[in-house]
Write a protein that holds these residues in place. Structure first.
Motif, PDB file in Angstrom:
ATOM      1  N   VAL A 225      -7.960  -1.786  -2.570  1.00 18.10           N
ATOM      2  CA  VAL A 225      -7.656  -2.143  -1.201  1.00 18.10           C
ATOM      3  C   VAL A 225      -8.613  -3.341  -0.760  1.00 18.10           C
ATOM      4  O   VAL A 225      -8.102  -4.383  -0.512  1.00 18.10           O
ATOM      5  CB  VAL A 225      -8.060  -0.926  -0.103  1.00 18.10           C
ATOM      6  CG1 VAL A 225      -8.149  -1.506   1.253  1.00 18.10           C
ATOM      7  CG2 VAL A 225      -7.138   0.408  -0.272  1.00 18.10           C
TER       8      VAL A 225
ATOM      9  N   LEU B  27      -6.024   1.253   7.491  1.00 14.41           N
ATOM     10  CA  LEU B  27      -5.369  -0.229   6.828  1.00 14.41           C
ATOM     11  C   LEU B  27      -5.179  -1.117   7.731  1.00 14.41           C
ATOM     12  O   LEU B  27      -5.204  -2.414   7.489  1.00 14.41           O
ATOM     13  CB  LEU B  27      -4.271   0.537   5.822  1.00 14.41           C
ATOM     14  CG  LEU B  27      -4.666   1.086   4.506  1.00 14.41           C
ATOM     15  CD1 LEU B  27      -3.324   1.712   3.897  1.00 14.41           C
ATOM     16  CD2 LEU B  27      -5.386   0.158   3.811  1.00 14.41           C
TER      17      LEU B  27
ATOM     18  N   SER C 190       1.695   4.250   2.623  1.00 14.12           N
ATOM     19  CA  SER C 190       0.930   5.279   2.326  1.00 14.12           C
ATOM     20  C   SER C 190       0.823   6.278   3.014  1.00 14.12           C
ATOM     21  O   SER C 190       1.886   6.309   4.112  1.00 14.12           O
ATOM     22  CB  SER C 190      -0.560   4.636   1.974  1.00 14.12           C
ATOM     23  OG  SER C 190      -1.028   3.901   3.003  1.00 14.12           O
TER      24      SER C 190
ATOM     25  N   ILE D  70       2.570  -1.138   4.715  1.00 13.93           N
ATOM     26  CA  ILE D  70       1.635  -0.050   4.351  1.00 13.93           C
ATOM     27  C   ILE D  70       2.797   1.103   4.595  1.00 13.93           C
ATOM     28  O   ILE D  70       3.283   1.260   5.288  1.00 13.93           O
ATOM     29  CB  ILE D  70       0.716   0.070   5.598  1.00 13.93           C
ATOM     30  CG1 ILE D  70      -0.183  -1.006   5.636  1.00 13.93           C
ATOM     31  CG2 ILE D  70       0.069   1.342   5.408  1.00 13.93           C
ATOM     32  CD1 ILE D  70      -1.011  -1.154   6.930  1.00 13.93           C
TER      33      ILE D  70
ATOM     34  N   ILE E 175       1.259  -7.596   9.253  1.00 19.09           N
ATOM     35  CA  ILE E 175       1.238  -6.122   8.960  1.00 19.09           C
ATOM     36  C   ILE E 175       2.463  -5.665   9.316  1.00 19.09           C
ATOM     37  O   ILE E 175       3.104  -5.692  10.339  1.00 19.09           O
ATOM     38  CB  ILE E 175       0.099  -5.520   9.651  1.00 19.09           C
ATOM     39  CG1 ILE E 175      -1.435  -5.869   9.421  1.00 19.09           C
ATOM     40  CG2 ILE E 175       0.058  -3.799   9.394  1.00 19.09           C
ATOM     41  CD1 ILE E 175      -2.233  -5.533  10.558  1.00 19.09           C
TER      42      ILE E 175
ATOM     43  N   PHE F 187       0.875  -1.214  -0.146  1.00 14.56           N
ATOM     44  CA  PHE F 187       0.042   0.074  -0.013  1.00 14.56           C
ATOM     45  C   PHE F 187       0.741   1.203   0.012  1.00 14.56           C
ATOM     46  O   PHE F 187       1.523   1.353   0.987  1.00 14.56           O
ATOM     47  CB  PHE F 187      -0.961   0.042   1.087  1.00 14.56           C
ATOM     48  CG  PHE F 187      -1.834  -1.184   1.149  1.00 14.56           C
ATOM     49  CD1 PHE F 187      -3.058  -0.990   0.477  1.00 14.56           C
ATOM     50  CD2 PHE F 187      -1.679  -2.345   1.761  1.00 14.56           C
ATOM     51  CE1 PHE F 187      -4.067  -1.828   0.436  1.00 14.56           C
ATOM     52  CE2 PHE F 187      -2.476  -3.310   1.649  1.00 14.56           C
ATOM     53  CZ  PHE F 187      -3.738  -3.126   0.917  1.00 14.56           C
TER      54      PHE F 187
ATOM     55  N   VAL G 159       0.783  -7.550   4.514  1.00 14.76           N
ATOM     56  CA  VAL G 159       0.693  -6.400   3.742  1.00 14.76           C
ATOM     57  C   VAL G 159       1.629  -5.268   4.345  1.00 14.76           C
ATOM     58  O   VAL G 159       2.133  -5.405   5.615  1.00 14.76           O
ATOM     59  CB  VAL G 159      -0.668  -5.516   4.077  1.00 14.76           C
ATOM     60  CG1 VAL G 159      -1.989  -6.415   3.415  1.00 14.76           C
ATOM     61  CG2 VAL G 159      -0.793  -5.181   5.558  1.00 14.76           C
TER      62      VAL G 159
ATOM     63  N   CYS H 127       3.867  -1.696   9.036  1.00 16.61           N
ATOM     64  CA  CYS H 127       3.376  -0.396   8.715  1.00 16.61           C
ATOM     65  C   CYS H 127       4.529   0.832   8.987  1.00 16.61           C
ATOM     66  O   CYS H 127       5.092   0.724   9.996  1.00 16.61           O
ATOM     67  CB  CYS H 127       1.993  -0.027   9.620  1.00 16.61           C
ATOM     68  SG  CYS H 127       1.489   1.561   9.154  1.00 16.61           S
TER      69      CYS H 127
ATOM     70  N   THR I 129      -3.816   7.360   6.204  1.00 15.30           N
ATOM     71  CA  THR I 129      -4.560   6.093   5.880  1.00 15.30           C
ATOM     72  C   THR I 129      -3.865   5.015   6.681  1.00 15.30           C
ATOM     73  O   THR I 129      -4.444   3.724   6.731  1.00 15.30           O
ATOM     74  CB  THR I 129      -3.935   5.701   4.486  1.00 15.30           C
ATOM     75  OG1 THR I 129      -2.586   5.395   4.206  1.00 15.30           O
ATOM     76  CG2 THR I 129      -4.522   6.829   3.607  1.00 15.30           C
ATOM     77  N   HIS I 130      -3.067   5.216   7.360  1.00 12.11           N
ATOM     78  CA  HIS I 130      -2.314   4.085   8.456  1.00 12.11           C
ATOM     79  C   HIS I 130      -3.261   3.234   9.161  1.00 12.11           C
ATOM     80  O   HIS I 130      -3.635   2.090   9.021  1.00 12.11           O
ATOM     81  CB  HIS I 130      -1.318   4.438   9.265  1.00 12.11           C
ATOM     82  CG  HIS I 130      -0.110   4.962   8.508  1.00 12.11           C
ATOM     83  ND1 HIS I 130       1.230   5.367   8.948  1.00 12.11           N
ATOM     84  CD2 HIS I 130       0.163   4.898   7.059  1.00 12.11           C
ATOM     85  CE1 HIS I 130       1.958   5.498   7.941  1.00 12.11           C
ATOM     86  NE2 HIS I 130       1.521   5.302   6.782  1.00 12.11           N
TER      87      HIS I 130
END
Length: 333
Positions: free
Chosen positions: A56, A80, A72, A70, A91, A10, A68, A93, A76-77
């Motif tokens: 998404v 998501l 972005s 992340i 995840i 993402f 995923v 992030c 948006t965190h």
């Protein structure tokens, strides 16, 4: 052979490109999807690594996707993280979890309830020099740590439009340094005092932020940390720290493009520090992604958890409050 972990990326901006490349190069991972609201960026990144552009919803609904990443925009965190956790995905992030502490805590609850792995991207812990200093500190080389001094300076401020929505210098820049404080000293803060201003950068003040800051933190043991930061450094990206211990001192310096030093009759000179974070932490970004997938394969804990992300965000929030109120704050983090 262990099956590769299929990954949805993402974000296709600067940090998304770095992470996507590291995922693609990792033998245990395969980049399956790229998701970004800017279609040309998503298409270019997907084509570069043999992935597909997806929404998404499509990426999270695919049962073949095991993780995923992340990268972005910050706003948006949280959404998501919660959606990925609900879909049962591991995840990774980028920092911060969110700009709001309560929303970040809600993310941590979602992760815990889903029972999924969630790693936050504090890449400085994976920098080879910083990690070597930490190992030597833990080995007792300089005795007990008493004072940590962190210098963290960007080469130039970002656009005012970015600053206005960044959450401020403490959440945008110093959140990494607050993580360094917790990691190196191994304790939590009991007091925070922050001050700052905008010398020579009125456009930063006009955006509602400060460009220069100094933060002092004290742990329960009495160990101190002093962080100095600036959004402008004429000589490059300045990232270093030192630890004073009861038996000596350890320093971790800047990384330079080359280690060549020129000597002549007039001066002795070397390269300036690396240009910015993408170059300075190139190795650290690769090492943290490798750690994430190794942890998933081996079933071992990740080094930088969502709880670490929340702790650093809480310190950034307290520092912001301290700066605004002009006084030191006691804390029970």
């Amino acid at each position: 052979m262990t099956k590769q972990i299929e990954v949805a990326m993402f974000g296709a901006g600067r940090i998304g490109n770095i992470h996507a490349g590291n995922v693609a190069r990792h033998p245990g991972a395969k980049l399956r999807y790229v998701v970004d609201v800017h279609a040309p960026s998503a298409e270019a990144l997907a084509a570069k690594h043999g992935a597909r552009v997806a929404s998404v919803e499509e990426a999270l609904a695919d049962k073949e996707v095991g993780a995923v990443v992340i990268g972005s925009s910050t706003d948006t965190h949280a959404d998501l993280i919660k959606r990925a956790a609900a879909a049962g995905k591991a995840i990774f992030c980028e920092k911060p979890v969110d700009l709001d502490v309560e929303r970040a805590r809600a993310c941590a609850k979602a992760v815990k309830d889903a029972g999924v792995t969630c790693m936050i991207g504090f890449q400085r812990r994976f920098d080879p020099t910083f990690a070597a200093l930490k190992s030597r500190l833990e080995a007792g080389e300089i005795g007990e740590a008493e004072v940590l001094i962190v210098t963290s300076r960007d080469p130039a401020p970002p656009p005012a439009s970015y600053i206005a929505h960044s959450g401020g210098v403490f959440k945008d820049m110093l959140i990494h340094d607050f993580d360094i404080f917790r990691w190196i000293l191994g304790g939590e803060a009991v007091s925070v005092h922050a001050t700052g201003g905008c010398p020579g950068l009125p456009e930063v003040a006009a955006a509602g932020d400060i460009s220069h800051a100094a933060v002092t933190l004290r742990t329960r043991s009495g160990a101190l940390c002093q962080i100095n930061t600036s959004r402008r450094s004429a000589y490059g990206y300045d990232q270093r720290f030192e630890v004073l211990g009861s038996k000596g001192l350890l320093q971790a310096g800047n990384v330079r493009p080359t280690q060549v030093v020129a000597w002549n009759e007039h001066n002795i000179s070397s390269d300036k520090p690396e240009a910015f974070f993408l170059e300075r932490y190139r190795d650290a970004y690769a090492l943290e992604i490798a750690h994430f997938f190794d942890a998933l394969v081996n079933g071992t804990p990740v080094r930088t958890t969502i709880e670490d992300g929340i702790k650093a965000l809480e310190l950034a929030e307290l520092a912001t409050q301290s700066w605004r109120e002009g006084k030191a704050l006691e804390c029970s983090i």
